[in-house]
Scaffold this active site. Structure first.
Site, PDB file in Angstrom:
ATOM      1  N   LYS A  14       0.838  -1.214   0.000  1.00 17.18           N
ATOM      2  CA  LYS A  14       0.000   0.000   0.000  1.00 17.18           C
ATOM      3  C   LYS A  14       0.869   1.258   0.000  1.00 17.18           C
ATOM      4  O   LYS A  14       0.667   2.152  -0.819  1.00 17.18           O
ATOM      5  CB  LYS A  14      -0.946   0.005   1.211  1.00 17.18           C
ATOM      6  CG  LYS A  14      -1.926  -1.164   1.223  1.00 17.18           C
ATOM      7  CD  LYS A  14      -2.988  -1.023   2.287  1.00 17.18           C
ATOM      8  CE  LYS A  14      -2.493  -1.106   3.714  1.00 17.18           C
ATOM      9  NZ  LYS A  14      -1.940  -2.419   4.099  1.00 17.18           N
ATOM     10  N   ARG A  89     -10.062   0.247   9.249  1.00 14.73           N
ATOM     11  CA  ARG A  89      -9.535  -1.074   9.568  1.00 14.73           C
ATOM     12  C   ARG A  89     -10.548  -1.918  10.343  1.00 14.73           C
ATOM     13  O   ARG A  89     -10.262  -3.069  10.648  1.00 14.73           O
ATOM     14  CB  ARG A  89      -8.289  -0.915  10.432  1.00 14.73           C
ATOM     15  CG  ARG A  89      -6.973  -1.280   9.727  1.00 14.73           C
ATOM     16  CD  ARG A  89      -5.884  -0.982  10.719  1.00 14.73           C
ATOM     17  NE  ARG A  89      -4.610  -1.589  10.458  1.00 14.73           N
ATOM     18  CZ  ARG A  89      -3.603  -0.953   9.859  1.00 14.73           C
ATOM     19  NH1 ARG A  89      -3.759   0.254   9.377  1.00 14.73           N
ATOM     20  NH2 ARG A  89      -2.439  -1.540   9.734  1.00 14.73           N
ATOM     21  N   ARG A 128      11.022  -5.534   4.727  1.00  8.58           N
ATOM     22  CA  ARG A 128      10.846  -4.100   4.998  1.00  8.58           C
ATOM     23  C   ARG A 128      11.520  -3.705   6.317  1.00  8.58           C
ATOM     24  O   ARG A 128      12.039  -2.591   6.443  1.00  8.58           O
ATOM     25  CB  ARG A 128       9.331  -3.819   5.076  1.00  8.58           C
ATOM     26  CG  ARG A 128       8.959  -2.394   5.307  1.00  8.58           C
ATOM     27  CD  ARG A 128       7.474  -2.197   5.123  1.00  8.58           C
ATOM     28  NE  ARG A 128       6.697  -2.688   6.252  1.00  8.58           N
ATOM     29  CZ  ARG A 128       5.370  -2.676   6.303  1.00  8.58           C
ATOM     30  NH1 ARG A 128       4.672  -2.218   5.287  1.00  8.58           N
ATOM     31  NH2 ARG A 128       4.732  -3.113   7.352  1.00  8.58           N
ATOM     32  N   ARG A 134      11.056  -0.277  11.304  1.00  7.31           N
ATOM     33  CA  ARG A 134       9.850  -0.136  12.127  1.00  7.31           C
ATOM     34  C   ARG A 134       9.852  -1.182  13.225  1.00  7.31           C
ATOM     35  O   ARG A 134      10.025  -2.366  12.967  1.00  7.31           O
ATOM     36  CB  ARG A 134       8.606  -0.338  11.246  1.00  7.31           C
ATOM     37  CG  ARG A 134       8.105   0.931  10.620  1.00  7.31           C
ATOM     38  CD  ARG A 134       6.977   0.654   9.659  1.00  7.31           C
ATOM     39  NE  ARG A 134       5.831  -0.021  10.264  1.00  7.31           N
ATOM     40  CZ  ARG A 134       4.674  -0.188   9.637  1.00  7.31           C
ATOM     41  NH1 ARG A 134       4.520   0.287   8.409  1.00  7.31           N
ATOM     42  NH2 ARG A 134       3.672  -0.808  10.216  1.00  7.31           N
ATOM     43  N   ARG A 146      -0.436  -8.978  13.867  1.00  2.00           N
ATOM     44  CA  ARG A 146      -0.992  -8.064  12.857  1.00  2.00           C
ATOM     45  C   ARG A 146      -1.759  -8.833  11.786  1.00  2.00           C
ATOM     46  O   ARG A 146      -2.793  -8.382  11.295  1.00  2.00           O
ATOM     47  CB  ARG A 146       0.118  -7.215  12.243  1.00  2.00           C
ATOM     48  CG  ARG A 146       0.458  -6.033  13.149  1.00  2.00           C
ATOM     49  CD  ARG A 146       1.826  -5.505  12.919  1.00  2.00           C
ATOM     50  NE  ARG A 146       1.966  -4.835  11.650  1.00  2.00           N
ATOM     51  CZ  ARG A 146       3.129  -4.633  11.049  1.00  2.00           C
ATOM     52  NH1 ARG A 146       4.243  -5.063  11.606  1.00  2.00           N
ATOM     53  NH2 ARG A 146       3.189  -4.015   9.914  1.00  2.00           N
TER      54      ARG A 146
HETATM   55  P1  AMP Z   1       0.273   0.601   9.259  1.00  2.00           P
HETATM   56  O1  AMP Z   1       1.398   1.559   9.026  1.00  2.00           O
HETATM   57  O2  AMP Z   1      -0.960   0.950   8.476  1.00  2.00           O
HETATM   58  O3  AMP Z   1       0.683  -0.847   9.095  1.00  2.00           O
HETATM   59  O4  AMP Z   1      -0.155   0.772  10.794  1.00  2.00           O
HETATM   60  C1  AMP Z   1       0.736   0.479  11.858  1.00  2.00           C
HETATM   61  C2  AMP Z   1      -0.034   0.310  13.160  1.00  2.00           C
HETATM   62  O5  AMP Z   1      -0.712   1.539  13.486  1.00  2.00           O
HETATM   63  C3  AMP Z   1      -1.118  -0.749  13.133  1.00  2.00           C
HETATM   64  O6  AMP Z   1      -0.628  -2.062  13.373  1.00  2.00           O
HETATM   65  C4  AMP Z   1      -2.023  -0.249  14.257  1.00  2.00           C
HETATM   66  O7  AMP Z   1      -1.457  -0.538  15.525  1.00  2.00           O
HETATM   67  C5  AMP Z   1      -1.977   1.251  14.080  1.00  2.00           C
HETATM   68  N1  AMP Z   1      -3.030   1.717  13.124  1.00  2.00           N
HETATM   69  C6  AMP Z   1      -2.844   2.251  11.885  1.00  2.00           C
HETATM   70  N2  AMP Z   1      -4.019   2.541  11.300  1.00  2.00           N
HETATM   71  C7  AMP Z   1      -4.966   2.166  12.190  1.00  2.00           C
HETATM   72  C8  AMP Z   1      -6.408   2.182  12.168  1.00  2.00           C
HETATM   73  N3  AMP Z   1      -7.084   2.630  11.112  1.00  2.00           N
HETATM   74  N4  AMP Z   1      -7.058   1.722  13.274  1.00  2.00           N
HETATM   75  C9  AMP Z   1      -6.398   1.281  14.348  1.00  2.00           C
HETATM   76  N5  AMP Z   1      -5.060   1.207  14.429  1.00  2.00           N
HETATM   77  C10 AMP Z   1      -4.343   1.638  13.360  1.00  2.00           C
END
Ligand code: AMP
Length: 190
Positions: A14, A89, A128, A134, A146
């Site tokens: 993404k 999400r 990654r 990260r 996750r």
């Molecule tokens: P991402 O960069 O989208 O993989 O997000 C990293 C982490 O941020 C996720 O594993 C969640 O802990 C938190 N996070 C990101 N977007 C959301 C969302 N829409 N709702 C809840 N937690 C989120």
């Protein structure tokens, strides 16, 4: 205004694809993960609250991300639309998004879903981790949580958006260029 949702499991590509999508269609890239990581880096109360959940691979509360998204919708100017990445999400977030957009007389334009199998999710996230550093990419346990969280809480959104005819799936397994081409072919229709 266009409101696109870039959907898919963690590691589906993404973030990689978002860059060319925002450039080609003059969109604002709104990644809730990036916004939360900025809050963490700045050490804000919200960042501190989110840190433990993110590092465990769990979701932060719906209201937190919904508030962030609405604030951005109301403050960003000069774009033709938004590309939501990592939001919604949960079904509750999708319903909240519909409500936020309805207040503006708008709606979701389309969901662009990048699909890859679970085995590829693990490989991609591990790859990654070495590049982006990260914390939530580094531990096997967090990665598995996750993936589990994606299947339990986020996957039901596929049926939600199929129900309103907005769901469009793209095979995320080929090369970055091939996936980009498929995305552009789809988005040119809107
Ligand atoms: P991402 O960069 O989208 O993989 O997000 C990293 C982490 O941020 C996720 O594993 C969640 O802990 C938190 N996070 C990101 N977007 C959301 C969302 N829409 N709702 C809840 N937690 C989120």
């Amino acid at each position: 205004m266009k409101y696109y949702i870039l959907f898919g499991p963690p590691g589906a590509g993404k973030g990689t694809q978002a860059a060319s999508m925002v450039e080609k269609y003059n969109l604002c890239h709104l990644s809730t993960g990036d916004l939360l990581r900025s809050e963490m880096a700045a050490g804000t109360p919200l960042g501190l609250q989110a840190k433990a959940l993110i590092n465990a691979g769990s979701l932060v509360p719906d209201e937190v991300v919904e508030g962030m998204i609405e604030a951005k919708f109301n403050s960003v100017e000069g774009v033709d639309g938004f590309l939501l990445d990592g939001f919604p999400r949960t079904i509750a977030q999708a319903e909240a998004l519909d409500g936020i957009l309805a207040k503006k007389g708008e709606g979701v334009t389309a969901v662009v879903s990048l699909m890859i199998p679970d085995e590829m999710i693990k490989e991609r996230i591990k790859g990654r981790a070495t590049v982006q550093g990260r914390a939530d990419d580094a531990s096997e346990e967090t990665i598995l949580n996750r993936i589990r969280t994606y299947h339990d809480k986020t996957e039901p959104l596929i049926e939600y958006y199929k129900g309103c005819g907005k769901y469009h799936e793209i095979d995320g397994t080929p090369s970055i260029e091939e996936v980009r081409c498929s995305i552009f072919t789809l988005m040119d229709k809107f």
